[in-house]
Motif scaffolding. Structure first.
Motif, short mmCIF file in Angstrom:
data_model
loop_
_atom_site.label_atom_id
_atom_site.label_comp_id
_atom_site.label_asym_id
_atom_site.label_seq_id
_atom_site.Cartn_x
_atom_site.Cartn_y
_atom_site.Cartn_z
N ILE A 9 46.12 7.16 -24.76
CA ILE A 9 46.60 6.43 -23.58
C ILE A 9 46.44 4.93 -23.78
CG2 ILE A 9 46.02 5.94 -21.16
CD1 ILE A 9 45.58 8.92 -20.79
N ASP A 10 45.33 4.51 -24.37
CA ASP A 10 45.13 3.09 -24.64
C ASP A 10 46.20 2.55 -25.58
OD1 ASP A 10 42.92 2.74 -23.03
OD2 ASP A 10 41.48 3.18 -24.61
N ALA A 13 49.52 2.40 -23.74
CA ALA A 13 49.54 1.30 -22.77
C ALA A 13 49.73 -0.04 -23.46
CB ALA A 13 48.23 1.30 -21.98
N GLU A 14 49.04 -0.25 -24.56
CA GLU A 14 49.18 -1.53 -25.25
C GLU A 14 50.55 -1.67 -25.90
OE1 GLU A 14 46.73 -4.56 -28.12
OE2 GLU A 14 45.76 -3.22 -26.73
N VAL A 16 53.26 -1.10 -24.64
CA VAL A 16 54.16 -1.72 -23.65
C VAL A 16 54.26 -3.22 -23.88
CG1 VAL A 16 54.46 -2.19 -21.19
CG2 VAL A 16 53.69 0.06 -21.94
N GLN A 193 44.74 -4.90 -21.15
CA GLN A 193 44.54 -3.47 -21.37
C GLN A 193 43.91 -2.73 -20.19
OE1 GLN A 193 45.82 -1.87 -23.75
NE2 GLN A 193 44.93 0.16 -23.49
N LEU A 196 46.73 -2.06 -17.80
CA LEU A 196 47.76 -1.19 -18.36
C LEU A 196 47.26 0.25 -18.46
CD1 LEU A 196 49.00 -3.50 -21.25
CD2 LEU A 196 50.23 -2.96 -19.16
N ALA A 197 46.03 0.43 -18.95
CA ALA A 197 45.48 1.77 -19.09
C ALA A 197 45.28 2.43 -17.73
CB ALA A 197 44.16 1.71 -19.86
N VAL A 200 48.59 3.76 -16.53
CA VAL A 200 48.99 5.00 -17.22
C VAL A 200 48.17 6.19 -16.72
CG1 VAL A 200 49.15 6.17 -19.44
CG2 VAL A 200 49.79 3.77 -19.26
N TRP A 201 46.86 5.99 -16.56
CA TRP A 201 45.99 7.06 -16.05
C TRP A 201 46.45 7.51 -14.65
CZ3 TRP A 201 42.89 10.27 -18.36
CH2 TRP A 201 42.22 9.90 -19.55
#
Length: 205
Positions: A9-10, A13-14, A16, A193, A196-197, A200-201
């Motif tokens: 997920i990290d 997210a990054e 993006v 981050q 962003l993370a 997503v979560w």
């Protein structure tokens, strides 16, 4: 399993932010001398560094915690907790294999064994130093195992490419690209981050 999901997920997210940055670098001609394979490997290396940030729990600018927890004595945990030490050592070696594999493919400067080993040690030292600002232990054994992983990755790259004779990734400015990589990847990680993370979560849940 949860940890692997969190790292994924990290990285997603990054990406993006990383993908537009990557396209911008192409337009700015920083990567114009790269072949298509070289550009792809460069992007893989960027995402790999993001995974390293996630796996090692590097700090962001919002939650720094100064925790002077350092182990300077090699192999001390091998005696105190051999099973955990072995598991941790294997993971640390595997984490840095991609660094040793990708660096010499991307930059001719790292096609010598000693320079790749120094690169792995330097990258690991940077990670261990930043971990002072987290609740994680800064451990000399991690530095050793990370460096060994980088050396193993170099050996694998040399074997796969026939001594790098089959490498056609184009030319790049090692110093310039490394500065962009370090500033871009960790800058996004430290500043954007967490948001962003979290997005997503929340989207997944």
């Amino acid at each position: 399993m949860y940890r692997l999901k969190a790292i994924g997920i990290d990285v997603a997210a990054e990406a993006v932010i990383v993908m537009p940055l990557f396209l911008m670098l192409l337009r700015k001609r920083l990567l114009q001398r790269r072949s298509r394979t070289g550009r792809t490997l460069y992007l893989v290396f960027v995402l790999y560094l993001t995974a390293v940030c996630s796996a090692t729990g590097l700090p962001d600018i919002y939650h720094p915690v100064f925790e002077w927890s350092v182990n300077w004595i090699p192999l001390v945990d091998a005696v105190n907790s051999p099973a955990n030490y072995l598991e941790n050592s294997i993971l640390n070696v595997l984490l840095f294999v991609p660094a040793g594999f990708l660096a010499p493919l991307l930059w001719e400067e790292f096609r010598g064994f000693s320079k790749t080993a120094l690169f792995g040690a330097g990258l690991s030292l940077a990670v261990e130093t930043l971990q002072i600002f987290t609740l994680r232990l800064t451990d000399v054994d991690d530095l050793i195992m990370n460096t060994l992983g980088c050396m193993a990755g170099y050996g694998l790259a040399r074997l796969v490419t026939g001594g790098f004779s089959k490498v056609h990734t184009g030319q790049g400015n090692c110093r310039q690209e490394m500065i962009v990589l370090a500033a871009g990847v960790y800058g996004v990680w430290a500043v954007l981050q967490p948001y962003l993370a979290a997005f997503v979560w929340n989207w997944l849940l």
